[in-house]
Design an enzyme around this catalytic site. Sequence first.
Site, PDB file in Angstrom:
ATOM      1  N   GLY A 247     -11.884  16.676  -5.994  1.00  0.00           N
ATOM      2  CA  GLY A 247     -12.645  15.434  -5.906  1.00  0.00           C
ATOM      3  C   GLY A 247     -13.853  15.431  -6.819  1.00  0.00           C
ATOM      4  O   GLY A 247     -14.108  14.474  -7.532  1.00  0.00           O
ATOM      5  N   PHE A 248     -14.654  16.513  -6.762  1.00  0.00           N
ATOM      6  CA  PHE A 248     -15.851  16.659  -7.599  1.00  0.00           C
ATOM      7  C   PHE A 248     -16.819  15.490  -7.451  1.00  0.00           C
ATOM      8  O   PHE A 248     -17.563  15.174  -8.378  1.00  0.00           O
ATOM      9  CB  PHE A 248     -15.471  16.844  -9.073  1.00  0.00           C
ATOM     10  CG  PHE A 248     -14.480  17.947  -9.315  1.00  0.00           C
ATOM     11  CD1 PHE A 248     -14.785  19.261  -8.996  1.00  0.00           C
ATOM     12  CD2 PHE A 248     -13.226  17.674  -9.841  1.00  0.00           C
ATOM     13  CE1 PHE A 248     -13.872  20.277  -9.195  1.00  0.00           C
ATOM     14  CE2 PHE A 248     -12.311  18.690 -10.051  1.00  0.00           C
ATOM     15  CZ  PHE A 248     -12.633  19.995  -9.729  1.00  0.00           C
ATOM     16  N   THR A 476     -11.874  23.911  -1.635  1.00  0.00           N
ATOM     17  CA  THR A 476     -13.045  24.777  -1.530  1.00  0.00           C
ATOM     18  C   THR A 476     -12.875  25.925  -0.549  1.00  0.00           C
ATOM     19  O   THR A 476     -13.637  26.889  -0.580  1.00  0.00           O
ATOM     20  CB  THR A 476     -14.251  23.935  -1.104  1.00  0.00           C
ATOM     21  OG1 THR A 476     -13.847  23.074  -0.023  1.00  0.00           O
ATOM     22  CG2 THR A 476     -14.744  23.063  -2.240  1.00  0.00           C
ATOM     23  N   LYS A 626     -14.586  35.857  -1.591  1.00  0.00           N
ATOM     24  CA  LYS A 626     -13.437  35.547  -2.444  1.00  0.00           C
ATOM     25  C   LYS A 626     -13.379  34.049  -2.751  1.00  0.00           C
ATOM     26  O   LYS A 626     -13.213  33.639  -3.907  1.00  0.00           O
ATOM     27  CB  LYS A 626     -12.149  36.004  -1.762  1.00  0.00           C
ATOM     28  CG  LYS A 626     -10.907  35.922  -2.626  1.00  0.00           C
ATOM     29  CD  LYS A 626      -9.719  36.566  -1.896  1.00  0.00           C
ATOM     30  CE  LYS A 626      -8.514  36.675  -2.821  1.00  0.00           C
ATOM     31  NZ  LYS A 626      -7.384  37.362  -2.120  1.00  0.00           N
ATOM     32  N   GLN A 631     -15.101  29.261  -6.291  1.00  0.00           N
ATOM     33  CA  GLN A 631     -15.922  28.076  -6.513  1.00  0.00           C
ATOM     34  C   GLN A 631     -16.810  28.233  -7.741  1.00  0.00           C
ATOM     35  O   GLN A 631     -16.949  27.315  -8.553  1.00  0.00           O
ATOM     36  CB  GLN A 631     -16.789  27.816  -5.279  1.00  0.00           C
ATOM     37  CG  GLN A 631     -16.054  27.154  -4.140  1.00  0.00           C
ATOM     38  CD  GLN A 631     -15.675  25.727  -4.488  1.00  0.00           C
ATOM     39  OE1 GLN A 631     -16.516  24.843  -4.573  1.00  0.00           O
ATOM     40  NE2 GLN A 631     -14.409  25.507  -4.745  1.00  0.00           N
ATOM     41  N   GLY A 695     -25.210  26.932  -0.204  1.00  0.00           N
ATOM     42  CA  GLY A 695     -24.007  26.537  -0.932  1.00  0.00           C
ATOM     43  C   GLY A 695     -23.987  27.109  -2.330  1.00  0.00           C
ATOM     44  O   GLY A 695     -25.035  27.436  -2.896  1.00  0.00           O
ATOM     45  N   VAL A 696     -22.786  27.227  -2.905  1.00  0.00           N
ATOM     46  CA  VAL A 696     -22.656  27.774  -4.261  1.00  0.00           C
ATOM     47  C   VAL A 696     -21.812  26.898  -5.183  1.00  0.00           C
ATOM     48  O   VAL A 696     -21.814  27.096  -6.394  1.00  0.00           O
ATOM     49  CB  VAL A 696     -22.041  29.194  -4.242  1.00  0.00           C
ATOM     50  CG1 VAL A 696     -22.934  30.163  -3.506  1.00  0.00           C
ATOM     51  CG2 VAL A 696     -20.637  29.187  -3.629  1.00  0.00           C
ATOM     52  N   GLU A 698     -21.930  23.998  -6.458  1.00  0.00           N
ATOM     53  CA  GLU A 698     -22.572  23.258  -7.547  1.00  0.00           C
ATOM     54  C   GLU A 698     -23.594  24.115  -8.279  1.00  0.00           C
ATOM     55  O   GLU A 698     -23.859  23.912  -9.461  1.00  0.00           O
ATOM     56  CB  GLU A 698     -23.186  21.977  -6.994  1.00  0.00           C
ATOM     57  CG  GLU A 698     -22.112  21.068  -6.408  1.00  0.00           C
ATOM     58  CD  GLU A 698     -22.623  19.721  -5.943  1.00  0.00           C
ATOM     59  OE1 GLU A 698     -23.847  19.563  -5.759  1.00  0.00           O
ATOM     60  OE2 GLU A 698     -21.782  18.817  -5.750  1.00  0.00           O
TER      61      GLU A 698
END
Length: 738
Positions: A247-248, A476, A626, A631, A695-696, A698
Amino acid sequence: MKFETAEGINPIDRMKVVGQSHDRIDGPLKTSGLAPYAYEHKDIADVAYGYIVGSSVAKGRITRIDTAAAKAAPGVIAIVTAADAGALGKGKNNTAKLLAGPEVDHYHQAVALVVAETFEQARAAASLVRVDYARASGRYDLTEELKVAPLVGGSGGPNSSAPPIDRVGKFEEAFAAAPVKLDAEYRTPDHTHAMMEPHASIASWNGDELTLWTSNQMIAWSRRDVALTLNMPLEKVRLISPYVGGGFGGKLFVRADAIMAALGAKAAKRPVKVALPRPFITNNTTHRPATHQRIRIGAGKDGTITAIAHESGSGDLPDGGPETAVQQTKLLYAGPNRMMAMRLAVLDLPEGNAMRAPGEAPGMMALEIAMDEMADKLGMDPIEFRIKNDTQVDPENPKRRFSQRQLVRCLRDGAERFGWSKRNATPAQVRDGHWLVGMGVAAAFRNHLNTKSAARVRLGRDGTVTVETDMTDIGTGSYTIIAQTAGEMLGVPAEMVVVKLGDSAFPASAGSGGQWGAANSTAGVYAACVKLRDQVAQRLGFNSADAVFEAGQVTSGNRSASLRDAAAAGDLVAEDHIEFGKLGQEWQLSTFGAHFVEVGVNAYTGVTRIRRMLAVCAAGRILNPKAARSQVIGAMTMGVGSALMEELAVDKRFGFFVNHDLASYEVPVHADIPHQEVIFLDEADERANPMKAKGVGELGLCGVGAAVANAIYNATGVRVRDYPITLDKYLDRLPDVA
């Protein structure tokens, strides 16, 4: 559960299931073709096919639609236009209406839907729909429109309370007095999401109740907007999206495929499926807007920043918002005198909106080149210049500290791992045969956002744990980390957890977007599991305060029982949500990192090749290393595309994106990406949430483009400030071939 104080020790800290590199639960289904994506649900009977007719003008008015030939075509069941649909509303997250008529807002806006027995019949009949327009002149040139664009508030929305110009100190005076200055302009182009799965939906009506199987990142948002658009009660709408093929940000909001499928199904009186062809994805949906950015930095001769300003201009349809490219500059580096501002031009191009790391991704592409340019002016190593201007407090509000900030360690550890000490600071000095070789670095930054998220957890008589939440998995790893969370909380392996996602019949989650999904959705599962643990302890006659859940057993003091015994008399079900107090206001929650890139630029042809890449990330607890690594390397790959090739070409005469397919919108392929390494710092942020995670997804993108640009400069001595860095922008400036 309300999260209001820093988290102490909790069951997640055992890290026996959470924090382990567990294989993706959904992997076998996806690789075997058994995971049903939106267009592929085969259990829906009597499905017809819809094909959208898109506007062939970018701005104007529909004067006539002739559907006679299309209605007479083989297999045609129904045709829907705005006249047939009746009065429609508009979703809160849609800038333009999803069905044109009579006004046209942008190119390829839907003007009709043809429903037929087969896809081929629908497509053929759609080509027979005749639409006449009164074309109006439009605004398609960002450079021209920014000359008259107004300033807009800093948080991006039309009702933003942030000031149009964000000031701290006296920037102009400090900049004028600085002994070393940089004043440079940078440009980033329009980007498209280019996800693998197109926007697609199947709609089915049961009386006045609508079910949509769709490809969507945010179920609760989109369910609301479907109801608003179709003017129907929310409780009559159900959205189902168990698997999303990427989706991005392009699937954050409901789009024309869903609405037109619903209208088509009502007209045909049977289920209808609609998928957007690739050109429609580019021009009918959303894109990352282009930016024009100006950055000014003033510093003392010792490298201390005394003044910093970042101004950005972007464009969107009327009532749209800006690309918030100045966000990271407010927080990333110290400096007592600061100024941030954005301008928003009105454009009649397709809607600009969120794409992976909106704001920071294009903003870092400019800021992190500027930091390198400033280091060069100062004669400083670019890593040391960044470290010298690190800050542990919000530069605009020094009373607010960062909850965690390990940017310096990311830079230091990365430099050692990458061999930065071998870099020649003088550009164009290192060769490997015909290749000019250079290294580049950039900081990585992305804010962490806390959002409410809910889940339902069930303990079955057989000891199986089932989690239900409308959270989505867009590639994700949501299925896996949610299973790991429930497994850790209830003392069972992830294999004993069944995860059900992407259904609006389940409790509303944070959804997938803004790299907030993993931390918030698992925190919601944590909250539900806390309730379930209490129920289990109560049924077993244990004290819930000291009950330990491990290896399928529940232990309290010197007593122990099997977890499944608690459900022997019937399933236990608990539902709860996580919501957040003022910690996120009292502390700045952000993620940090450093990107290192080595490139080779062919001295004869100018072709750039990535040789190796390294990302060092500080993003709280990593729930599944992992999945998190996947991501980050995916984000790094996207960053290479942004640096070297990705660009939507605007036809400024007719107002559309010309290269609207995957043949002409170039993205990196396997041959473009060599060795990638990812390092996660060992940290847990107790002020973020009970999971102590951020979070990672982005963070891995932010800064990559600039690291590539800085490496090209180090290799060639040529500075390019206009992305993408294509041959035409530097070939004639390359060093002479010796």
